[in-house]
Design a protein around this motif. Structure first.
Motif, PDB file in Angstrom:
ATOM      1  N   UNK A  69      50.114  48.033  40.307  1.00  0.00           N
ATOM      2  CA  UNK A  69      49.198  49.187  40.020  1.00  0.00           C
ATOM      3  C   UNK A  69      49.117  48.927  38.428  1.00  0.00           C
ATOM      4  N   UNK A  70      47.731  48.709  37.848  1.00  0.00           N
ATOM      5  CA  UNK A  70      47.436  48.481  36.539  1.00  0.00           C
ATOM      6  C   UNK A  70      47.749  49.930  35.764  1.00  0.00           C
ATOM      7  N   UNK A  71      47.990  50.971  36.261  1.00  0.00           N
ATOM      8  CA  UNK A  71      48.376  51.975  35.266  1.00  0.00           C
ATOM      9  C   UNK A  71      49.822  52.067  34.917  1.00  0.00           C
ATOM     10  N   UNK A  72      50.599  51.146  35.930  1.00  0.00           N
ATOM     11  CA  UNK A  72      51.839  50.909  35.437  1.00  0.00           C
ATOM     12  C   UNK A  72      52.149  50.190  34.213  1.00  0.00           C
ATOM     13  N   UNK A  73      51.029  49.361  33.712  1.00  0.00           N
ATOM     14  CA  UNK A  73      51.153  48.735  32.469  1.00  0.00           C
ATOM     15  C   UNK A  73      50.047  49.261  31.548  1.00  0.00           C
ATOM     16  N   UNK A  74      49.461  50.537  31.639  1.00  0.00           N
ATOM     17  CA  UNK A  74      48.482  51.002  30.624  1.00  0.00           C
ATOM     18  C   UNK A  74      47.066  50.447  31.045  1.00  0.00           C
ATOM     19  N   UNK A  75      46.485  49.998  31.803  1.00  0.00           N
ATOM     20  CA  UNK A  75      45.319  49.513  32.112  1.00  0.00           C
ATOM     21  C   UNK A  75      44.303  50.056  33.177  1.00  0.00           C
ATOM     22  N   UNK A  76      43.088  49.804  33.006  1.00  0.00           N
ATOM     23  CA  UNK A  76      42.495  50.236  34.102  1.00  0.00           C
ATOM     24  C   UNK A  76      42.212  49.061  35.235  1.00  0.00           C
ATOM     25  N   UNK A 126      44.693  40.476  35.388  1.00  0.00           N
ATOM     26  CA  UNK A 126      44.276  41.143  36.629  1.00  0.00           C
ATOM     27  C   UNK A 126      43.483  40.049  37.557  1.00  0.00           C
ATOM     28  N   UNK A 127      42.812  39.053  36.891  1.00  0.00           N
ATOM     29  CA  UNK A 127      42.267  38.093  37.911  1.00  0.00           C
ATOM     30  C   UNK A 127      42.011  36.687  37.200  1.00  0.00           C
ATOM     31  N   UNK A 128      42.384  35.598  37.877  1.00  0.00           N
ATOM     32  CA  UNK A 128      42.425  34.306  37.387  1.00  0.00           C
ATOM     33  C   UNK A 128      42.032  33.468  38.704  1.00  0.00           C
ATOM     34  N   UNK A 129      41.392  32.245  38.421  1.00  0.00           N
ATOM     35  CA  UNK A 129      40.980  31.335  39.567  1.00  0.00           C
ATOM     36  C   UNK A 129      41.997  30.150  39.483  1.00  0.00           C
ATOM     37  N   UNK A 130      42.033  29.551  40.598  1.00  0.00           N
ATOM     38  CA  UNK A 130      42.852  28.332  40.707  1.00  0.00           C
ATOM     39  C   UNK A 130      44.297  28.265  41.279  1.00  0.00           C
ATOM     40  N   UNK A 131      44.802  29.151  41.537  1.00  0.00           N
ATOM     41  CA  UNK A 131      46.176  29.301  42.013  1.00  0.00           C
ATOM     42  C   UNK A 131      46.327  29.796  43.165  1.00  0.00           C
TER      43      UNK A 131
END
Length: 223
Positions: A69-76, A126-131
């Motif tokens: 959950x992004x809130x765990x690391x202070x992100x939206x 939170x998002x990347x391609x190719x893996x």
């Protein structure tokens, strides 16, 4: 005795049954067993029990699974980030803290590596391609160890690994160092040099036949 965290699903099917389930792909216990350990499943529980649970184990594995959950690391939360798994997040963060405090050997796999980073104050892409090959299909790519690291002592040369992820470590958590990279520069392993044995790998060793990482964990647990 190696404890492995599990999924917690609201609906799973087997035989004639369709019920809520705590489950784990069989590759995880087989990997532990193949490396000479005994696997114990650790379904999500009250985080206050984590210290007692870890005290009964010789090693801990935080398994792969849903996005942290992004809130765990202070992100939206971004559009392509998956639904929260709050019970898993809370339980596994408590297991990580208990393992770090007690000096119990700790291995994070995929989500587990990301959660280790978050537990130590780091952040995630939170998002990347190719893996990942495709939805539900593991891809394969090469990872290269960083000289002088714990991971390099386990796997001295570049190797091909099974991977399936769309998130990755961004800012490193306190004390962590990157110990392997993919060709595109993505951190593929992190470790905590100040601890006796703490390693996270971004790939899924349970989906291949390379026992080296798990064997190293089991060896540390025996020590």
């Amino acid at each position: 005795m190696i404890g492995v965290s599990t999924y917690l699903e609201s609906k799973a099917s087997w035989g004639v049954w369709e019920l809520p389930a705590a489950l784990l792909p069989v590759g995880y216990p087989r990997l532990v067993q193949g490396a000479g350990g005994i696997a114990a499943m650790l379904p999500p529980d009250d985080p206050s029990y984590a210290d007692e649970v870890v005290a009964r184990l010789d090693g801990v594995v935080i398994a792969g699974g849903p996005d942290v959950e992004p809130a765990r690391y202070g992100a939206e939360r971004e559009e392509r980030t998956g639904p929260a798994a709050r019970e898993r997040d809370a339980w596994e963060l408590a297991l990580i803290e208990a393992a770090l405090t007690s000096g119990t050997p700790l291995l994070g796999i995929c989500r587990g590596m990301q959660l280790l980073n978050v537990a130590l104050g780091g952040t995630l892409v939170q998002h990347m391609e190719g893996h990942a090959e495709a939805v539900g299909v593991f891809g394969t790519h090469e990872v290269k160890p960083v000289p002088g690291t714990l991971y390099e002592s386990i796997a001295p040369a570049a190797s091909a690994v099974p991977a399936y992820h769309h998130q990755a470590v961004d800012r490193l958590g306190r004390g962590l160092v990157v110990s392997a990279y993919a060709a595109d520069g993505t951190p593929e392993a992190v470790e905590l040099p100040s601890a006796d044995w703490v390693l996270g790998v971004q790939w899924h060793p349970e989906m291949g036949d390379d026992l080296r990482v798990m064997a190293a964990l089991v060896g540390a647990a025996r020590g």
